[in-house]
Write a protein that holds these residues in place. Structure first.
Motif, PDB file in Angstrom:
ATOM      1  N   GLU A 127       0.821  -1.203   0.000  1.00 44.90           N
ATOM      2  CA  GLU A 127       0.000   0.000   0.000  1.00 44.90           C
ATOM      3  C   GLU A 127       0.861   1.262   0.000  1.00 44.90           C
ATOM      4  OE1 GLU A 127      -3.491   0.080  -0.230  1.00 44.90           O
ATOM      5  OE2 GLU A 127      -2.945  -1.979  -0.785  1.00 44.90           O
ATOM      6  N   GLU A 128       2.100   1.138   0.480  1.00 47.90           N
ATOM      7  CA  GLU A 128       2.996   2.290   0.543  1.00 47.90           C
ATOM      8  C   GLU A 128       3.560   2.679  -0.812  1.00 47.90           C
ATOM      9  OE1 GLU A 128       3.035   3.864   3.262  1.00 47.90           O
ATOM     10  OE2 GLU A 128       2.012   2.322   4.443  1.00 47.90           O
ATOM     11  N   ARG A 146      11.201   2.616  -3.060  1.00 43.64           N
ATOM     12  CA  ARG A 146      10.528   1.725  -2.108  1.00 43.64           C
ATOM     13  C   ARG A 146      10.324   0.332  -2.696  1.00 43.64           C
ATOM     14  NH1 ARG A 146       5.901   5.175   1.242  1.00 43.64           N
ATOM     15  NH2 ARG A 146       7.322   6.765   2.050  1.00 43.64           N
ATOM     16  N   LEU A 147      10.007   0.244  -3.957  1.00 46.92           N
ATOM     17  CA  LEU A 147       9.824  -1.060  -4.596  1.00 46.92           C
ATOM     18  C   LEU A 147      11.134  -1.854  -4.585  1.00 46.92           C
ATOM     19  CD1 LEU A 147       7.502  -0.042  -7.557  1.00 46.92           C
ATOM     20  CD2 LEU A 147       6.927  -1.624  -5.707  1.00 46.92           C
ATOM     21  N   HIS A 152      14.217  -6.257  -1.882  1.00 51.10           N
ATOM     22  CA  HIS A 152      15.299  -6.708  -1.000  1.00 51.10           C
ATOM     23  C   HIS A 152      14.730  -7.283   0.307  1.00 51.10           C
ATOM     24  CE1 HIS A 152      18.332  -3.774  -3.073  1.00 51.10           C
ATOM     25  NE2 HIS A 152      18.097  -4.865  -3.784  1.00 51.10           N
ATOM     26  N   PHE A 153      13.675  -6.668   0.812  1.00 48.90           N
ATOM     27  CA  PHE A 153      13.022  -7.141   2.034  1.00 48.90           C
ATOM     28  C   PHE A 153      12.503  -8.569   1.847  1.00 48.90           C
ATOM     29  CE2 PHE A 153       8.846  -7.337   4.362  1.00 48.90           C
ATOM     30  CZ  PHE A 153       9.359  -7.461   5.639  1.00 48.90           C
ATOM     31  N   ALA A 214       4.399  -2.250  -9.694  1.00 54.04           N
ATOM     32  CA  ALA A 214       4.814  -2.898  -8.444  1.00 54.04           C
ATOM     33  C   ALA A 214       5.076  -4.384  -8.654  1.00 54.04           C
ATOM     34  CB  ALA A 214       3.745  -2.698  -7.377  1.00 54.04           C
ATOM     35  N   ILE A 215       4.195  -5.033  -9.393  1.00 56.18           N
ATOM     36  CA  ILE A 215       4.355  -6.472  -9.619  1.00 56.18           C
ATOM     37  C   ILE A 215       5.585  -6.753 -10.472  1.00 56.18           C
ATOM     38  CG2 ILE A 215       3.307  -8.494 -10.711  1.00 56.18           C
ATOM     39  CD1 ILE A 215       0.568  -7.348  -9.848  1.00 56.18           C
TER      40      ILE A 215
END
Length: 290
Positions: A127-128, A146-147, A152-153, A214-215
């Motif tokens: 959502e961010e 952020r993506l 990496h997360f 994002a995907i």
């Protein structure tokens, strides 16, 4: 049934318009998959039992989709039959003041499941880079940063034996409008109606573009996305359940071998006979019901 058609890996170029939200993989109705669905529920329960016993992996299920895509419904139908002691569901709404004071991954990272547990995120850290991007709260440059951090997360989670199953519940704008109308007209569903759902519909194209980006940027071979056609609820539930079971079975989970030498704890036959005799005596001495 080719499950790869729903899988988005690192080399895929995603366009959501190439996926039909009405798709049912050739099945005509719920009755055709009911027996398979019940079998999959049993297999999921078995895999959860092995997962909890082995404590070798955690499982994070990320549910994303437009409003009315059925994230709550998936949690209810797919996970309703497993042991609630080993399952957690989290719903992420607008960040609180405390959450906003931390990095954007903080509020979700702390709810990533421990080894032995399954967690489902109804919306998530994505959502961010979705609603924030669509409404201009973050720039495209910040969203791409952020993506990269999300990628990496998830790689870090994978190396820590957390299986990340990412599901995009794909619906059409016509289907969404039908569901919103149903909520508004049905007294038993009115509580689900949120006026902001109508407002957000105006940004359908922008959300589609944000989701596609994002995907594409976070789909990897180790943590792929899955596009789940969701106009037909019964097929949505069946496909999510099948995807999840197959991913769990790939882990090869096994019950741990006992570390104790069981031969050091002999059970004498005489002790068992005594217990059986006491059970028989107690049973025969019970008064009969009138």
């Amino acid at each position: 049934m080719n499950m790869d058609r729903y899988r988005i890996g690192s080399d895929d170029k995603l366009r959501l318009k190439d996926y039909d939200p009405e798709d049912t993989a050739g099945f005509k109705d719920k009755d055709e998959v009911q027996e398979k669905f019940e079998d999959l529920l049993d297999r999921l329960a078995e895999q959860q039992d092995r997962l909890f016993a082995s404590r070798s992996n955690g499982v994070l299920v990320v549910l994303q989709g437009m409003d009315c895509s059925g994230k709550d419904g998936v949690i209810k139908k797919v996970f309703g039959g497993i042991n609630p002691g080993g399952f957690r569901a989290y719903s992420f709404k607008k960040p609180t003041e405390e959450e906003s004071a931390h990095d954007f991954l903080w509020r979700t990272h702390k709810d990533v499941p421990a080894k032995g547990y399954i967690a489902a995120f109804n919306r998530s850290y994505y959502e961010e880079v979705l609603i924030t991007r669509v409404h201009g709260h973050v720039s495209d440059k910040e969203a791409r940063r952020r993506l990269k951090q999300i990628r990496h997360f998830e790689e870090m989670l994978t190396t820590q034996n957390v299986l990340v199953v990412k599901l995009f519940l794909h619906i059409s704008p016509e289907f969404q409008l039908e569901k919103i109308r149903d909520r508004m007209e049905n007294p038993e569903k009115l509580w689900k109606f949120d006026p902001t759902d109508l407002q957000e519909r105006q940004y359908w194209k922008e959300y589609t573009s944000a989701y596609e980006d994002a995907i594409r940027r976070t789909a990897t071979d180790g943590s792929p996305w899955h596009i789940v056609p969701s106009n037909n609820r019964w097929f949505r539930n069946y496909l999510v359940l099948r995807l999840l079971v197959e991913e769990l079975e790939k882990l090869g989970l096994e019950y741990p071998k006992p570390e104790l030498d069981l031969s050091a704890f002999p059970i004498e036959e005489s002790s068992l006979e005594k217990i059986d005799a006491e059970k028989e005596t107690n049973s025969s001495s019970r008064p009969l019901l009138a």
